[in-house]
Scaffold this motif. Structure first.
Motif, short mmCIF file in Angstrom:
data_model
loop_
_atom_site.label_atom_id
_atom_site.label_comp_id
_atom_site.label_asym_id
_atom_site.label_seq_id
_atom_site.Cartn_x
_atom_site.Cartn_y
_atom_site.Cartn_z
N ARG A 1 0.80 -1.22 0.00
CA ARG A 1 0.00 0.00 0.00
C ARG A 1 0.83 1.27 0.00
O ARG A 1 0.38 2.31 -0.43
CB ARG A 1 -0.88 0.02 1.26
N LEU B 1 -7.21 9.72 -12.31
CA LEU B 1 -6.28 9.65 -11.19
C LEU B 1 -4.97 10.35 -11.54
O LEU B 1 -4.53 10.31 -12.69
CB LEU B 1 -5.99 8.20 -10.83
N VAL B 2 -4.36 10.99 -10.52
CA VAL B 2 -3.05 11.62 -10.73
C VAL B 2 -2.02 10.54 -11.06
O VAL B 2 -1.19 10.69 -11.94
CB VAL B 2 -2.62 12.39 -9.47
N LYS B 3 -2.09 9.45 -10.31
CA LYS B 3 -1.18 8.32 -10.56
C LYS B 3 -2.04 7.07 -10.64
O LYS B 3 -2.89 6.85 -9.78
CB LYS B 3 -0.21 8.22 -9.37
N PRO B 4 -1.85 6.28 -11.69
CA PRO B 4 -2.70 5.08 -11.80
C PRO B 4 -2.49 4.14 -10.62
O PRO B 4 -1.39 4.04 -10.07
CB PRO B 4 -2.25 4.44 -13.11
N LEU B 5 -3.55 3.49 -10.24
CA LEU B 5 -3.48 2.51 -9.17
C LEU B 5 -2.71 1.29 -9.68
O LEU B 5 -2.77 0.98 -10.86
CB LEU B 5 -4.91 2.12 -8.81
N PHE B 6 -2.01 0.56 -8.78
CA PHE B 6 -1.25 -0.59 -9.27
C PHE B 6 -1.91 -1.93 -8.99
O PHE B 6 -1.37 -2.96 -9.36
CB PHE B 6 0.19 -0.57 -8.77
N SER C 1 -8.76 -0.55 1.98
CA SER C 1 -8.71 0.58 2.90
C SER C 1 -8.39 1.88 2.16
O SER C 1 -8.93 2.93 2.50
CB SER C 1 -7.69 0.32 4.01
N LEU C 2 -7.54 1.81 1.14
CA LEU C 2 -7.19 3.03 0.40
C LEU C 2 -8.18 3.30 -0.73
O LEU C 2 -8.60 4.43 -0.95
CB LEU C 2 -5.77 2.94 -0.16
N GLU D 1 -11.37 4.67 0.59
CA GLU D 1 -11.24 6.07 0.99
C GLU D 1 -11.37 7.00 -0.21
O GLU D 1 -12.03 8.04 -0.14
CB GLU D 1 -9.87 6.27 1.67
N MET D 2 -10.77 6.61 -1.33
CA MET D 2 -10.87 7.43 -2.55
C MET D 2 -12.32 7.53 -3.00
O MET D 2 -12.81 8.61 -3.31
CB MET D 2 -10.02 6.83 -3.67
N MET E 1 0.16 -6.22 4.49
CA MET E 1 0.00 -7.39 3.62
C MET E 1 1.26 -8.24 3.48
O MET E 1 1.22 -9.44 3.71
CB MET E 1 -0.55 -6.95 2.27
N ARG F 1 -17.60 14.59 -2.48
CA ARG F 1 -17.39 15.82 -3.26
C ARG F 1 -18.44 15.98 -4.34
O ARG F 1 -18.91 17.08 -4.60
CB ARG F 1 -16.02 15.79 -3.92
N ARG G 1 -14.45 9.72 -0.77
CA ARG G 1 -14.17 11.15 -0.96
C ARG G 1 -14.78 11.66 -2.26
O ARG G 1 -15.32 12.76 -2.30
CB ARG G 1 -12.67 11.43 -0.91
N GLY H 1 -6.09 -4.92 2.62
CA GLY H 1 -5.22 -3.76 2.48
C GLY H 1 -5.69 -2.79 1.42
O GLY H 1 -5.96 -1.62 1.71
N PRO H 2 -5.79 -3.25 0.15
CA PRO H 2 -6.18 -2.32 -0.91
C PRO H 2 -7.53 -1.65 -0.66
O PRO H 2 -7.69 -0.47 -0.92
CB PRO H 2 -6.23 -3.21 -2.16
#
Lengths: 372, 331
Positions: free
Chosen positions: A80, B243-248, B282-283, B286-287, A307, B294, B290, B279-280
């Motif tokens: 992450r 996205l500013v940076k693509p998710l991996f 959680s982030l 959040e996106m 993870m 908005r 948000r 894990g993923p």
């Protein structure tokens, strides 16, 4: 422009030195406290890992001191951490802060990208200044690593509780204040010599190896100072991860395409034969290496829900069984209690002591037999 | 006949057509573990590390439920199945983590699937497995082309609005394999006036036990659930382009891209299903939350699932959410 960055162990010392020498104004976030945790958890996703929350706390405390630019590292996953900066930017923006976030993405074999990113940040200083700044920063990293290594190895033998910790703090302060490579080296040598010259207990202490996720291993606040506590319980501590080693393999050698298979990766092979993100594979490999070197136990550290470390945690019992080395895992988050951690550490130390005694009796028994 | 065990968890929900058609064309018998039930989940919970996420614990249970029933266990190490998209660390380390649970006579087959390294995608990975099982080259070639056809047919069927089971049956018909009896049927959902975008990892939302049959429940409340798999790939990519940076993470990319599309007003509400300890999620969650806050256009709800999730709690929250959407629709 006032630059800040998240804290991680002693990282703030070399980083501030480099950035200031490049001509930037730096706001170092104050050391992590309960307030940092409270601020971080209030504004972070509930199930984000602990470093994410502490980072947010660091940024907010630095903003309060006037910082307006964040320098943060990126990554390419699957851990992450590689996406931390993106989500953190959204959170701080929604909180209404005006700031810029500079994310240093790993260069993946392209050192020119790294240099261009830095040039953008510093407004093209001359190469001589850049070289000097990095040279001094690198020297400080190595000095701090060496001092910490020495402290963890000697703390178990101190006569007066806290003596090594005081010597370390003094030496770290001197390294921080050093203005040249020579001064840094002298500070390092003075610190190492002071610890070596200290009055010592005569005994063979237990030896424990610490493995795990880099942030939790490096940041004493995030791991409730386990290395120090183990030392005070009379255990010699060796850590598998240091900032300097990490930078050497992940930034320099990788950028130059010289990354070779490291011993911990080779050692992990029978148990995990593939990269699993973060330091997961390294945690397994280093456990194998500590076992081969005759350590009494291995302690794995990581943030809760990490993870890569969970993968390692799932594999370590097999390593422990097959190689006969006791392993314990401690995962930390904002709810971790000091008493619980201490109790577990004490129990683990006792287990290692009992094993060593049993081993000693067995070998003495062996001697008697052969004597007859 | 050689029996190949496929644990019905994690990537099974995406790649089942591919795997099953491949192994069936090889002439082996495919044995999927039963649909998740309490026993399976509990044995997983008992045998996996405490800190693991719900879906991985569930996977452990499925591996154990196949004990002594198959000759080969298929646990692929899926690292990167699409350029620019990785799986999560626990899926990368899966074969190493299940090691030691039990060993079938012909072992655990764990090919590495990584499209970044030359051509070692599914094709190479499965070919290695076939070779180890002593299958001839010609059969393997046929199995692979069948499997590839099946997978792309399945994906088109999903985008066409079919739900997993029905899409799978249609795929089998298309490949010329006999239909499969399946106790857990999720047919095409009845069209309803409300549309809710349901986001989450396929192994959570399509597992009727883990997700407590959320899709069918929504349908019974008069809602058409639309999952990320039903959103055409081009729209998913367009969503990700913001996205500013693509998710991996490849699964996260699908979810975030579909979320952006949904939140533009293409559905009446969005529900994000997350697994406890993921894990993923959680982030990514959040996106999405948000973006929803908005945008202020589409109501958003997040539901977290763990091994203790109660049915009553879920039903109450779903009803309240659907009622609220219905009131909004009237206004």
């Amino acid at each position: 422009m006032k630059v800040t960055f998240p804290r991680m162990g002693y990282l703030d010392i070399p980083l501030r030195s480099i950035l200031q020498d490049l001509g930037l104004t730096v706001v170092t976030p104050p050391p992590c406290t309960a307030r940092t945790v409270a601020l971080g958890t209030r504004h972070s996703p509930e199930f984000a890992c602990y470093p994410f929350k502490l980072n947010i706390g660091n940024y907010l405390e630095a903003f309060a001191q006037g910082a307006d630019t964040i320098l943060m590292a990126g990554g390419s996953g699957p851990c992450r951490f590689g996406y931390y900066a993106q989500v953190q930017r959204e959170i701080l923006t929604d909180l209404g802060y005006q700031f810029e976030m500079l994310v240093l993405e790993p260069p993946r074999g392209q050192i020119d990208v790294l240099l261009r990113q830095l040039a953008k940040l510093t407004g093209h200083p001359d190469l001589r200044t850049v070289w000097r700044a990095f040279r001094l920063g690198w020297e400080k990293i190595n000095a701090l690593d060496a001092l910490e290594r020495k402290a963890m190895a000697t703390r178990a033998y101190e006569m007066q509780r806290g003596a090594v910790t005081r010597l370390l703090a003094k030496a770290v302060k001197e390294v921080d204040a050093a203005a040249s490579v020579l001064e840094t080296r002298l500070a390092r040598r003075r610190g190492e010599e002071a610890m070596a010259a200290m009055a010592k207990k005569r005994r063979q202490a237990l030896r424990i190896g610490i493995v795990g996720e880099i942030y939790t291993v490096l940041e004493p606040f995030a791991n409730m100072r386990v290395a120090e506590r183990l030392g005070e319980m009379g255990v010699e501590v060796e850590r598998a991860l240091f900032l300097g080693d990490w930078i050497r393999t992940n930034l320099f050698l990788d950028a130059l395409g010289l990354r070779r298979e490291r011993p911990e990766v080779r050692a992990a092979r029978p148990f995990v034969n593939h990269f699993v993100g973060g330091e997961g594979r390294e945690s397994v490999g280093n456990t194998v290496l500590y076992s081969k070197r005759g350590f009494d136990g291995v302690l794995q550290l990581g943030p809760l829900t990490c993870m890569p470390e969970i993968v390692a945690e799932g594999i370590l019992p097999r390593v422990s069984r097959e190689l006969g080395i006791p392993c314990m895992t401690l995962m930390f988050d904002e709810h971790a209690g000091e008493a619980g951690i201490l109790t577990r550490l004490e129990a683990f130390v006792e287990l290692m002591e009992r094993r060593r005694r049993a081993k000693g009796e067995r070998s003495e028994g062996g001697k008697m037999l052969s004597g007859n | 006949m050689l029996k190949v065990g496929l644990p019905r968890a994690l990537l099974y929900y995406q790649y089942y057509p591919y795997w099953s058609v491949f192994f069936e064309t090889l002439g082996t018998k495919v044995v999927p573990s039963p649909v998740t039930n309490e026993d399976i989940l509990m044995s997983g919970v008992q045998n996996a590390v405490d800190d693991c996420c719900l879906p991985v614990k569930c996977y452990f249970g499925h591996v154990l439920s196949l004990q002594d029933q198959v000759d080969v266990l298929f646990v692929p190490r899926v690292v990167c199945d699409r350029i620019g998209g990785l799986q999560c660390p626990k899926i990368l380390g899966l074969p190493d983590m299940v090691q030691g649970l039990w060993e079938p006579t012909l072992g655990i087959q764990a090919p590495t699937v990584d499209v970044r390294r030359g051509h070692a995608g599914w094709e190479q990975g499965l070919r290695a497995v076939g070779r180890r099982l002593g299958i001839s080259g010609a059969t393997m070639h046929r199995a692979q082309s069948n499997a590839e056809f099946a997978q792309s047919f399945y994906q088109r069927a999903l985008e066409g609005g079919l739900v997993t089971h029905e899409a799978y049956q249609a795929t089998r018909r298309a490949v010329g394999l006999p239909a499969m009896v399946c106790r857990n049927k999720q047919g095409r959902f009845a069209a309803a006036e409300l549309k809710i975008g349901v986001l989450g990892h396929p192994y959570l939302i399509y597992d009727p036990y883990l997700s407590q049959d959320l899709l069918a429940r929504l349908n019974s409340f008069g809602v058409t659930p639309i999952t990320a798999e039903m959103v055409p790939g081009a729209l998913v990519s367009a969503g990700n382009a913001r996205l500013v940076k693509p998710l991996f993470w490849s699964l996260g990319q699908r979810i975030l891209g579909a979320a952006a599309h949904f939140l533009d007003g293409h559905v009446d509400g969005v529900i994000h299903l997350t697994s406890f300890g993921c894990g993923p999620d959680s982030l990514v969650g959040e996106m999405i939350a948000r973006w929803a806050r908005r945008g202020k256009r589409v109501p958003f709800m997040s539901l977290s699932f763990d091994e203790h999730s109660g049915e009553a709690g879920l039903v109450t929250r779903l009803e309240a959410f659907v009622d609220m959407l219905k009131r909004r629709a009237v206004r």
